[in-house]
Scaffold this active site. Structure first.
Site, PDB file in Angstrom:
ATOM      1  N   HIS A   1       5.433  11.095   1.497  1.00  0.00           N
ATOM      2  CA  HIS A   1       4.076  11.633   1.656  1.00  0.00           C
ATOM      3  C   HIS A   1       3.925  13.139   1.443  1.00  0.00           C
ATOM      4  O   HIS A   1       2.942  13.716   1.907  1.00  0.00           O
ATOM      5  CB  HIS A   1       3.544  11.302   3.054  1.00  0.00           C
ATOM      6  CG  HIS A   1       3.236   9.841   3.259  1.00  0.00           C
ATOM      7  ND1 HIS A   1       4.195   8.875   3.307  1.00  0.00           N
ATOM      8  CD2 HIS A   1       2.049   9.189   3.437  1.00  0.00           C
ATOM      9  CE1 HIS A   1       3.631   7.698   3.509  1.00  0.00           C
ATOM     10  NE2 HIS A   1       2.343   7.845   3.578  1.00  0.00           N
TER      11      HIS A   1
ATOM     12  N   GLY B   1       3.915   8.247  -3.531  1.00  0.00           N
ATOM     13  CA  GLY B   1       3.894   6.896  -2.975  1.00  0.00           C
ATOM     14  C   GLY B   1       2.545   6.580  -2.364  1.00  0.00           C
ATOM     15  O   GLY B   1       2.066   5.460  -2.442  1.00  0.00           O
ATOM     16  N   HIS B   2       1.938   7.554  -1.753  1.00  0.00           N
ATOM     17  CA  HIS B   2       0.586   7.394  -1.199  1.00  0.00           C
ATOM     18  C   HIS B   2      -0.322   8.365  -1.931  1.00  0.00           C
ATOM     19  O   HIS B   2      -0.194   9.565  -1.817  1.00  0.00           O
ATOM     20  CB  HIS B   2       0.574   7.672   0.305  1.00  0.00           C
ATOM     21  CG  HIS B   2      -0.686   7.222   0.986  1.00  0.00           C
ATOM     22  ND1 HIS B   2      -1.959   7.438   0.471  1.00  0.00           N
ATOM     23  CD2 HIS B   2      -0.870   6.551   2.155  1.00  0.00           C
ATOM     24  CE1 HIS B   2      -2.861   6.927   1.293  1.00  0.00           C
ATOM     25  NE2 HIS B   2      -2.230   6.385   2.316  1.00  0.00           N
TER      26      HIS B   2
ATOM     27  N   HIS C   1      -1.533  -1.847  -0.722  1.00  0.00           N
ATOM     28  CA  HIS C   1      -2.127  -1.129   0.416  1.00  0.00           C
ATOM     29  C   HIS C   1      -3.531  -0.659   0.048  1.00  0.00           C
ATOM     30  O   HIS C   1      -3.724   0.088  -0.905  1.00  0.00           O
ATOM     31  CB  HIS C   1      -1.204   0.063   0.712  1.00  0.00           C
ATOM     32  CG  HIS C   1      -1.543   0.827   1.947  1.00  0.00           C
ATOM     33  ND1 HIS C   1      -2.377   1.912   1.922  1.00  0.00           N
ATOM     34  CD2 HIS C   1      -1.148   0.680   3.234  1.00  0.00           C
ATOM     35  CE1 HIS C   1      -2.476   2.415   3.150  1.00  0.00           C
ATOM     36  NE2 HIS C   1      -1.738   1.674   3.969  1.00  0.00           N
TER      37      HIS C   1
ATOM     38  N   GLU D   1      -1.194  -3.871   5.157  1.00  0.00           N
ATOM     39  CA  GLU D   1      -2.575  -3.346   5.239  1.00  0.00           C
ATOM     40  C   GLU D   1      -3.208  -3.449   3.856  1.00  0.00           C
ATOM     41  O   GLU D   1      -3.763  -2.483   3.332  1.00  0.00           O
ATOM     42  CB  GLU D   1      -2.550  -1.893   5.711  1.00  0.00           C
ATOM     43  CG  GLU D   1      -1.724  -1.693   6.995  1.00  0.00           C
ATOM     44  CD  GLU D   1      -1.548  -0.233   7.396  1.00  0.00           C
ATOM     45  OE1 GLU D   1      -1.337   0.593   6.495  1.00  0.00           O
ATOM     46  OE2 GLU D   1      -1.638   0.064   8.595  1.00  0.00           O
TER      47      GLU D   1
ATOM     48  N   GLU E   1      -9.139  -1.846   7.351  1.00  0.00           N
ATOM     49  CA  GLU E   1      -8.925  -0.571   8.025  1.00  0.00           C
ATOM     50  C   GLU E   1     -10.128   0.350   7.818  1.00  0.00           C
ATOM     51  O   GLU E   1     -10.714   0.397   6.734  1.00  0.00           O
ATOM     52  CB  GLU E   1      -7.654   0.060   7.441  1.00  0.00           C
ATOM     53  CG  GLU E   1      -7.250   1.336   8.122  1.00  0.00           C
ATOM     54  CD  GLU E   1      -5.970   1.932   7.540  1.00  0.00           C
ATOM     55  OE1 GLU E   1      -5.180   1.178   6.931  1.00  0.00           O
ATOM     56  OE2 GLU E   1      -5.776   3.149   7.696  1.00  0.00           O
TER      57      GLU E   1
ATOM     58  N   CYS F   1     -10.142   3.461   7.390  1.00  0.00           N
ATOM     59  CA  CYS F   1      -9.846   4.380   6.288  1.00  0.00           C
ATOM     60  C   CYS F   1     -10.060   3.730   4.923  1.00  0.00           C
ATOM     61  O   CYS F   1     -10.363   4.422   3.954  1.00  0.00           O
ATOM     62  CB  CYS F   1      -8.400   4.855   6.360  1.00  0.00           C
ATOM     63  SG  CYS F   1      -8.102   5.989   7.708  1.00  0.00           S
TER      64      CYS F   1
ATOM     65  N   CYS G   1      -4.534   8.126  11.320  1.00  0.00           N
ATOM     66  CA  CYS G   1      -5.285   8.451  10.114  1.00  0.00           C
ATOM     67  C   CYS G   1      -6.778   8.225  10.270  1.00  0.00           C
ATOM     68  O   CYS G   1      -7.589   8.978   9.730  1.00  0.00           O
ATOM     69  CB  CYS G   1      -4.747   7.672   8.914  1.00  0.00           C
ATOM     70  SG  CYS G   1      -4.843   5.896   9.092  1.00  0.00           S
ATOM     71  N   CYS G   2      -7.173   7.195  11.005  1.00  0.00           N
ATOM     72  CA  CYS G   2      -8.588   6.834  10.990  1.00  0.00           C
ATOM     73  C   CYS G   2      -9.515   7.841  11.684  1.00  0.00           C
ATOM     74  O   CYS G   2     -10.547   8.211  11.103  1.00  0.00           O
ATOM     75  CB  CYS G   2      -8.790   5.432  11.544  1.00  0.00           C
ATOM     76  SG  CYS G   2      -7.968   4.158  10.550  1.00  0.00           S
TER      77      CYS G   2
END
Lengths: 674, 674
Positions: B150, B201-202, B277, B329, B345, B347, B425-426
């Site tokens: 990340h 990756g994200h 994801h 997710e 989610e 997010c 995160c949310c």
């Protein structure tokens, strides 16, 4: 409750089965499954994961022999391979062979089994210990991981195998071996000071020890079974202590199970809901029922009945499947019966039949036999392909191939049966129960012969020490007539015949039944779901029993969230299902009219010969839907007429792989409003 | 497709929101969420898992300072703690603060943020690197685990935060810091020889870099964003190479995902179905849409549209939730939308709004704004409790408290919102999107002002360089009238007024709308879901827009297995639900009549003021069921009349915890048969 007229289930040797439905399956087990499994145990199946089972015994035997000779060197390749409970596969195979030999003598098979038993016995330690994992990996650690390492479970299976083989052949080599091992276990575990206060992580030894007691009459085995049951789950928790002592992390510590995964979270007499791993649960309950019956423990029997009722009235699929969740292969909570993410392991339905038969013996009541029948005709035999070469671990009630392929939470639901599993519990378990079907069909109490299941067979039993034979003929489950001929060996009876009861089950699914004796109608009294025919029987008396067997739609208790608005279709004991092969894709869009008429057709060429059902139904129409619209104001309840075809659930997945569905949406237009 | 009339979304500074519905939520974010999160970032919330976020920056800053001084000793307690992406929480907080300051000046908050930025900048390395995980754990390993670690994700968030804060305050300290870091990344990654061929990756850095380009006009940032997108998923797979190089085991190797978990299993231009994801996916797609628009890449735009259509016509909940499975997710497959085991989610819905707004800018079409509205009014704000203190990660459409408590596969579906998550995160993502709502409501193209969302607010924009203000007043979503006053600064216009277009969205849910200008009916032409009002506008012109907003039942495409035979209830953009607090337990037994009439009542005292809906419906009766019967021949379709109450979905779980249900079973008695 404990009946004062308990039953003795039939010995397999007392029953010779000539049934068109079951003989075919049993013959498949004898000629296909048992030989195939022997190959598998010997790692001779191309393309299948090797079992290592026989190999482990050979290595353990070599080590044992070397130790006896004072040679302690080991080859580097002397490794244990496979699951820690790999031994049990061979035990189950021997058990199945035993039953099979009782049904069908086979010298070649017996010779193979004798050799296998020799291999097993060579691995046995001087003190009786016999588990290849620890013999190979180090005996100093034996009995230190009861939670996970299945030593007592493997012994349980070996007891079952040894007893079966002894009963079939009179050969006691393996029986003596398991007695020596059981005696070691008895010296190791118990309430006495200095003994371990443990119990198995995976149950089965409890019922096995009762069986060993029954065959040897040695009370210590019954006492040990009772000890394992009574000790289980007591505080301080044995597994927790074991973890602490060996610095092991708790299993399932991040789950809701904790020790209830293996029914060890509280004393068994405080357990009133079926919890944890479903196979372990019903194996334990079977052992509890055995101990309750043999020790006349009414309290324990009542707990068994509460657990039975909890399972069968709140946690059981209509197929006799149990264990709703793949997580821990376990029970979840009342009325939680998802059809598509279900587990319903074949072994769990087998275990439910074990439990049922034991409850039935202690308390002859058709509620037990009804579930036993349900499991046999649906959730058990669905585990095996018609040709006996492939097996289901998981028995779903709804299958969406795309979900199995693309959603991880459906991945355990396979669309096709598999040849042999890495964890191969189900195929040998199927082999042993299907080879021993006879013992589930009949039972005898002091003055009554019980007929639980309807299959063409001869049952030779004794009433008051006098031999009786029942000759049952039927084409059940396809046809609804059963004839029972009573044969008495004349010399044992007064010339006038003799009085005894025949108790014939009237299945829960059957709303109307009739009996004739020698062509004349009789109206027997009913007791606990059995029709009781009492009379001075004469040899040659013939009972003709007819059960109304219409096709019916079946609804679920409205508390079952997943079946709201849906119906299942049954005919007799058989649950039916829709398959893509007959009905096309998108089975979830099919609607059944509760008032529909079904056409019943016996098709000898279809799926080994089945009665298939057709009816007119509906399909939710989507011609008005743009494929680019996901949600739209209004209602999508527009239907097209569609002819739909049902096949017996057990026979699904024997054609082109595709969707399958048991619970079908229903039209609710004829609803009464209260 | 790329429109030749692209939009510029509103700057937040151009929109002042005075809306009764949204101002309350935004004020909650400003006064509760942002301060609470600051406390959380500083580990000052009692009972909550510490974030360690600020602490990590302080440690990294000390290490950086020591390194600059040539002191390389570290204290033993200089440990990085928290998730590897913990830095991003602070970045999101700064982004939210920036937006909040644009809406509401607050010197105290600005001072706190300035301090936080100083702490961040002190950790920056001489070469620009700025990620506390590697500064603390060893810079030699930076950029060696793009798959999991990340770094580029955190930079993405810092770019978003820095730009927001710069736009709000004019302060460029953080902006300069992230530029230096982005420059380092640009020197490290790219097609040129010697550079790494990796990508995150994200995802998120792609859209962040476009934003950095837009504010700095530095083309290298756009080029780098395009590089990350075009390189993604190309063979040989970068993550696979990275794994090999570092002897790392593959992530998700036992799953169906493989590298598609992070949309890296194939080149993005070959990806036409939303996979993996869900948050990562929509962040990537947002970046792709940005790059397509900025580089006029029609091919890439077409891929974006295919992905958009795949999500919104096959993989999106009616609430705007996406990601059907808790496993990863992630997205699963078309029409797989389970309501109870859903992930959805918060997010991911936020990311869907990002994606929507970007598609809308490139191609003004109400299909994008419709989904954006759906997400905002349902699946996004459902993530936060009405008082702003608790948050949902997962936004289910059906909740059974017993399942959440007893079934592991429902465990992620919590019945109550939680205070602060370990993986947090949310909540900060909610803070940043809700503080920046203005930019989603309006946009301006060359000659047209677009009104996407309906909220009381002033929008100050320019058409052909001349200022225009729209003053919007409405009580939407409770009421269906919107008035728009046009204000032109006279000096800029010819006395006769000036021609421009107002494009006002006609929502997809709206079947009938009417427009008046200064009290006189007009019938505007419609284009791509917008009503286009063209005229020589004069200051003081008033548009009165009415949207028919009846309560409607909504059906799913029949391919959605989980919604067969069920209906949802909507009013305007709001999805409604049943809650146990209003309707008792066993919501799955409630049946709705598709033809029922709903009573609509605004209740100011209920759940912060809502229009609640009541109607007469039915409940599946179980009085005929023995609680000991699980299956019974016949049909269980017997109903009792029942009055039922619906509340807006977003407002659920703000009272006593209990069951909740969006998709309600429906009576199908009025079905036409085709």
């Amino acid at each position: 409750m404990l009946s004062n007229q308990p039953l003795t289930p039939a010995d397999i040797s007392q029953v010779s089965i000539t049934d068109p439905f079951w003989s075919k399956i049993m013959e498949t087990v004898r000629t296909k499954v048992i030989p195939y499994q022997w190959e598998a145990l010997n790692d001779r199946i191309e393309g299948a994961e090797p079992s290592h089972c026989i190999e482990n015994f050979k290595i353990a035997g070599k080590i044992t022999k070397n130790a006896a000779k004072g040679i302690y060197e080991r080859d580097a390749q002397d490794k244990f391979q496979g699951f820690v409970f790999q031994d049990s596969d061979l035990a189950k195979w021997i058990e199945a062979v035993g039953y099979s030999l009782m049904n069908h003598r086979d010298e070649e098979l017996e010779a193979i089994a004798d050799d296998a038993i020799s291999i097993i016995c060579e691995a046995q330690q001087p003190d009786g210990y016999l588990n290849t994992y620890y013999i190979i990996n180090g005996l100093e650690n034996r009995f230190t991981n009861l939670r996970d390492h299945h030593e007592l479970y493997c012994l349980g299976h070996f007891i079952e195998g040894a007893v079966s083989y002894y009963q079939a052949t009179g050969k006691d080599k393996l029986l003596n071996a398991v007695k020596r091992y059981a005696d070691l276990v008895d010296r190791t575990f118990g309430p006495e000071p200095g003994k371990k206060k443990g119990y198995p992580g995976h149950e089965i030894i409890e019922m096995a020890l009762v069986r060993l007691y029954e065959v040897t009459k040695e009370k210590r085995y019954l006492k040990l079974a009772k000890y394992f049951i009574d000790e289980r789950g007591k505080a301080p928790n044995y597994f927790a202590q074991e973890e602490k002592e060996h610095n092991r992390s708790p299993l399932w510590h991040d789950s809701y199970f904790k020790y209830q995964y293996s029914q060890a979270g509280k004393p068994v007499r405080e357990q009133t809901e079926a919890e944890g791993h479903a196979v372990r649960a019903v194996y334990l309950y079977s052992g509890m029922a055995d101990v309750a019956r043999q020790t006349q423990d009414e309290e324990l029997m009542n707990i068994c009945e509460r657990l039975w009722d909890n399972i069968t009235t709140k946690r059981m699929y209509i197929t006799g499947g149990i264990g709703s969740s793949s997580y821990g292969e376990a029970f979840t909570y009342d009325y939680d019966l998802p059809n598509d993410t279900v587990y319903a392991e074949t072994c769990a339905s087998i275990g439910l039949a074990f439990f049922a038969n034991r409850m039935l013996s202690a308390d002859p009541n058709s509620k037990y036999a009804d579930v036993m029948e349900k499991a046999f005709y649906n959730g058990i035999i669905s585990g095996m392909s018609l040709d006996g070469t492939k097996f289901f671990y998981v028995n779903p009630l709804e299958v969406i191939p795309e979900a199995s392929k693309k959603d991880q939470w459906h991945r355990h639901v396979t669309v096709e049966r598999q040849r042999w599993f890495g964890c191969a519990c189900c195929p040998p378990n199927l082999a042993r129960i299907l080879s021993s079907l006879g013992q589930y069909a009949y039972g005898t109490s002091k003055d009554t012969i019980y007929v639980h299941l309807f299959l063409s067979s001869n049952y030779n039993t004794n009433i008051n020490g006098r031999p009786v034979q029942l000759k049952v003929q039927t084409e059940y489950p396809w046809k609804n007539t059963v004839t029972i001929d009573v044969n008495l060996e004349k010399s044992h009876y007064a010339s006038e015949g003799d009085s005894m009861n025949l108790a014939i089950r009237v299945p829960g699914w059957c709303r109307e039944s009739s009996f004739m004796i020698n062509g004349e109608s009789v109206t027997p009294k009913q007791c606990n779901g059995y029709a009781i025919l009492t009379r001075d029987w004469k040899s040659g008396d013939r009972i003709t029993y007819e059960m109304a067997m219409p096709v019916v739609t079946v609804a679920s208790n409205p508390k079952v969230r997943d079946n709201i608005g849906k119906l299942a279709v049954m005919r007799g004991p058989l649950v039916y299902c829709l398959e893509e092969a007959d009905n096309g894709k998108d089975l979830h869009r099919i609607y059944l009219d509760p008032g529909t008429q079904f056409e019943e057709t016996y098709d000898a060429g279809l799926l080994g010969g089945i009665v298939k059902l057709t009816c007119s139904g509906y399909v939710l129409d989507d011609s008005a839907w743009n494929s680019n619209t996901l949600y739209e104001a209004g209602s999508n309840m527009v239907f097209r007429a569609k002819s739909i075809t049902f096949i017996p659930y057990y026979s699904w997945a024997n054609r082109t792989p595709g969707e399958m569905l048991v619970w079908v949406h229903a039209i609710n237009n004829c609803h009464p409003i209260l």
